[in-house]
Design a protein around this motif. Sequence first.
Motif, mmCIF file in Angstrom:
data_model
loop_
_atom_site.group_PDB
_atom_site.id
_atom_site.type_symbol
_atom_site.label_atom_id
_atom_site.label_comp_id
_atom_site.label_asym_id
_atom_site.label_seq_id
_atom_site.Cartn_x
_atom_site.Cartn_y
_atom_site.Cartn_z
ATOM 1 N N GLN A 1 -2.763 5.191 0.192
ATOM 2 C CA GLN A 1 -1.515 4.493 -0.108
ATOM 3 C C GLN A 1 -0.408 4.916 0.862
ATOM 4 O O GLN A 1 0.366 4.083 1.325
ATOM 5 C CB GLN A 1 -1.076 4.782 -1.546
ATOM 6 C CG GLN A 1 -1.967 4.193 -2.605
ATOM 7 C CD GLN A 1 -1.626 4.723 -3.987
ATOM 8 O OE1 GLN A 1 -1.218 5.879 -4.135
ATOM 9 N NE2 GLN A 1 -1.822 3.884 -4.998
ATOM 10 N N ALA A 2 -0.329 6.203 1.165
ATOM 11 C CA ALA A 2 0.697 6.707 2.073
ATOM 12 C C ALA A 2 0.505 6.146 3.481
ATOM 13 O O ALA A 2 1.463 5.710 4.121
ATOM 14 C CB ALA A 2 0.677 8.233 2.103
ATOM 15 N N LEU B 1 1.916 9.397 -4.010
ATOM 16 C CA LEU B 1 0.949 8.493 -3.387
ATOM 17 C C LEU B 1 -0.272 9.275 -2.918
ATOM 18 O O LEU B 1 -0.159 10.423 -2.492
ATOM 19 C CB LEU B 1 1.568 7.783 -2.184
ATOM 20 C CG LEU B 1 2.790 6.897 -2.439
ATOM 21 C CD1 LEU B 1 3.258 6.270 -1.130
ATOM 22 C CD2 LEU B 1 2.478 5.822 -3.454
ATOM 23 N N ASP B 2 -1.457 8.626 -2.984
ATOM 24 C CA ASP B 2 -2.624 9.268 -2.393
ATOM 25 C C ASP B 2 -2.626 8.982 -0.886
ATOM 26 O O ASP B 2 -1.757 8.255 -0.380
ATOM 27 C CB ASP B 2 -3.921 8.801 -3.065
ATOM 28 C CG ASP B 2 -4.210 7.314 -2.898
ATOM 29 O OD1 ASP B 2 -3.774 6.715 -1.892
ATOM 30 O OD2 ASP B 2 -4.891 6.744 -3.774
#
Length: 150
Positions: free
Chosen positions: A73-74, A69-70
Motif C-alpha cells: 500500500q505504501a 499502511l503495509d
Amino acid sequence: MQISRPDRRWRGQLQTRLLAIRPDSVCALDAAAHQVVRDVLPDIPVYASDSPHDQPCALALGIDVLNGLDAQQAQHLISRVRLYVAPRLLIATQSDCALDDATFRALGFSLEMAEPAEGKRLYYYDLDTYKIVPDWLNARFWAHPERWEP
C-alpha cells in the motif's frame, strides 16, 4: 503542550528543508503536513491530496501518510503521488513504517534526516535529480553513420 527536545529538532529540520525547497505549491498528503506547510510557508497554495487541482503541485509533503499502511500500500501510494500529484516528495516516517531504508533508496529517495530518539526519518525524492546521468548517455557515444562501413 510542550514539545520534547528531539521532536523540536526533527520538526526544525523539516521546516528548514521546506524553506530550502521553497516550492510554488504543496500537496499536503495528511492533516499534519497541511498544518506544517501553513505554519512554515503561509503564502504558498496548499492542496489536499484528494482535492482536484488543474496541474501537479511542485511538492508533496507527508508526515503521517504512511502510518498503518503495509509495504504494498505504501509503495502504491508513493508511486501514485509521484506520477499524478508532484515530481518532488518529502515524506516523514515512523520507526514502524513498513518500508525500510533500502526500499526507499530503491524508490529513488534519499535520506535527509534520521532522529533515532524519536524514531523519525525524513526522505526526499526529486524527479530531476534522483538519478545521475551516466557518462555514456550523451551525443559523443551515439551512432555515427559516416563511420559505418558495409
